[in-house]
Design a protein around this motif. Sequence first.
Motif, short mmCIF file in Angstrom:
data_model
loop_
_atom_site.label_atom_id
_atom_site.label_comp_id
_atom_site.label_asym_id
_atom_site.label_seq_id
_atom_site.Cartn_x
_atom_site.Cartn_y
_atom_site.Cartn_z
N THR B 91 63.32 72.28 17.38
CA THR B 91 64.02 71.47 16.39
C THR B 91 65.44 71.22 16.86
O THR B 91 65.86 71.73 17.90
CB THR B 91 64.07 72.18 15.02
OG1 THR B 91 64.93 73.32 15.16
CG2 THR B 91 62.69 72.63 14.59
N THR B 92 66.17 70.46 16.04
CA THR B 92 67.55 70.13 16.41
C THR B 92 68.49 71.31 16.22
O THR B 92 69.68 71.22 16.52
CB THR B 92 68.05 68.94 15.58
OG1 THR B 92 67.64 69.15 14.23
CG2 THR B 92 67.48 67.65 16.09
N GLY B 115 64.17 66.84 12.05
CA GLY B 115 63.52 66.92 10.73
C GLY B 115 64.54 67.04 9.64
O GLY B 115 64.37 67.77 8.68
#
Lengths: 255, 274, 328
Positions: B91-92, B115
């Motif tokens: 994820t980021t 997300g």
Amino acid sequence: MLQLDRISFSYGGGTLAIDGVTLRFEPGELVALTGPNGSGKSTLLKCAARVLVPQSGSIRLDDQESRQWLPKAYARAVGYLPQNPEPVVPIRAIDVVVSGRAPWLGRFSWESARDYEEAERALRLCDAAHLAERYLDEMSGGERKRIFLARVLAGEPRLILLDEPLTALDVAHVQQLAALLRQVVERTTATVIFSSHELNWSAAYADRMLVMNRGRVVMDGRPREVMTPEVMRDAFGFDAEAVTTAGRTWIVPRV
Amino acid sequence: MAAVACGAPSHVGVIDDLGRRVEVPSRIHRVVTLAPNLTEMVYALGGQKLLVGTDDFSDFPPEAKRLRKVGGMQPNVELIAALSPDVVLATTNGNHASLAPSLASAHIAMFVVAGERLEQIPSGLRKVADILKLTSGEEASSALRRAIERQRRHRIHPPSVLFAVWASPMYVAGGETFIDDLIALTGAKNAVPPTMHGWPAFSLESFAASPPDILLYPGASVSRKQIDAVLERVPHWKGTVAAVDENRFTRPGPRVAQAAADLNAILDRWKPTP
Amino acid sequence: MNSASDLRRLLFLIALLLAIVATAILVGVTFGASGAGLRTLFGSDPTARRIVMGIRLPRVLLAALEGAALAVAGLTFQTLLRNPLADPFILGVSGGAASGAAVGIALGIARRHPAAIPLLSFAGACGATAAVFLLARRRRGVDPIRLILSGLVLNSFFSAIILVSLSLSPNSDLTVAFRWMIGNLAGASWNDVIVLAVSLAVALVVLVWIANDLRLFSFGEEDASGRGVAVERVKLAGYATASLLTGAAVAVSGIIGFVGLLVPHLVRMAWRRDYRHLLPLSALAGAALVVTSDVVSRTIAPPLELPIGALTAFLGVPFFLLLLRRET
């Protein structure tokens, strides 16, 4: 050999710490630089050692402007000992003394056997050969002074500038060290200029005495010319009596 | 597409959600996911056979608990490499991004999926499917989009909702988060001023100044006692407090439509005080 | 005779430390969370090979370079400032480097030009060095307690910069700020190894160049000047180099504290000589210390990794307090 011509210096543009001083020193002289606190003795020595650069006037060593000397070449000719050099980490006496050879070393070279020989010779001259392997922080004040003097001598300078080498010593050590300075001049034919508040000891051993006051040299002469109640009153600001015994003049404060 | 002729299996260059160009093997057999929403996506796409490892938090569906774990907030690079994945999905979250150079040294590709917003979730599902060469991507993604759309409501008296992820200090879902999008989708309004983005700390003073009608909190990591302790300090507040399923609401994954349904149920029960 | 026996002892210590560093590197490459051992390197398992060559080796080498860089920076600061408590972390120079990097990340520079981060770190380190120097400076040298106090204040200031810039940056959170503030080698890559190796090489060339001058600082700047040292030039080169080392070290791993304090003192306990001796010994001892700490930090509770900065702080803080007691 050293010639100061109308030099002036001030810290950060304030009042002049050195105010137009002109002096000339000859080889083989033992010169005592005296004067009250803040009269400019340390500053004068620093200027002569090229640690400080005077704002005006010229300093010539061997008839060459001091600023034109390469720093290392100048350091080979002039040995300077600041007041109270304190190491921050433990260091052996021999390492201190041999570091006096630094001006003779190349950028990447280490001290050779000859440099150590010079260091040991200097230690012997200062009667400190037995201290070589000891650490500086384990020594008495007098022992340390001798180590630092040996360090200056190890550099084989022709001009030696010592800032208050006699302070913080007991009487016996003051006498020892003053006698040692005399010996240095006689054995090496170097010129020694030392600043001191020990007027009587300075007068007893030096060839020449300078008195500074507020950045100026107010007296320059033989010790017997300087050691008078008048000079004490005018330059040092205290009432004194001159007492002569056994052919020497001593200054005693009047109580 | 012309495959580059060399000994190694050929790769394709793809741009991930951090804007990095990632060389991903064109045939994927082994995948490691570093966040539970990504694990859920892989399962939702029917790609679970490819999964060889996940982060410690991946617990849904329950089978995911049995996969090899590679660490939590700070996954262990060496454990990831030991599973020799063809691609790592991340994820980021900044900690994931910081692993990329290290994984690259071991020739392992890492693909980052954003997300943060609601609309990124169906498209993220599509991206995951494309990377893993799963054919179910388009269908799953549009199904999720439809499921989300089915939860859209318009309310005449929109209640204001505050979603607190932590009680003291109160950290809340602010603007430009998928929770904010969920609140808007279900016809409510976020009690947090729109100028506060991300997951800001929300003071009791702000709470008193813009009191929410409904206070939501994730039921697993925050207890009712913690919430009550905070509410004691604003005794005049008379709103509704409700715990929600933590994982549906905090994971930007395929169960987000259920989160929207849960939220609608809570909102439908709420009556405006006259 | 004296010089020859000193040189022999120095070479012996260098050889001993090299052996320790080599052993630590070997141990570091052999053990890890996945259990893949060194033997697998000679086997046919490509995964184990990838782990050892791609992950453990760069990490262990980075740890070694990190230790060398920080120890040499610490030694140089201690020598220039004539203060045994000086250390890039305590002075706030590491903090300056980390905030330089953090600001770069917050402004999005990191993503577009990753190579700019070490430069920003270096700029931050230089800024912090200048600030410490100006804050602590007195007419006669630098006052040790003022130095520590200004370092403390600067550290809080830089922590604030790191927290604020990383909180404001997109796709980021406080755990990332934490990574910068406590030091972490988990993200080690070959690129990091190259950045730090090049910086260390440049720094060592400069420091060897001025080593004969720097060692004369032990009795003060005036004394060094009297020995023919171009004091201002050497100071500028020394501070810039120590800042470069700190900047590069922090850029690749965050702030690892106390290495620069600890190592030169440990070396001096074994061999009390001047800067020319302490430079190679500190570099090697620093490498040995950080590689060992890193191995401990990742094998003590696998797969969890303790932040290496926490481990060096455990070692460094009691030592610092001991020194501080002796100083005052």
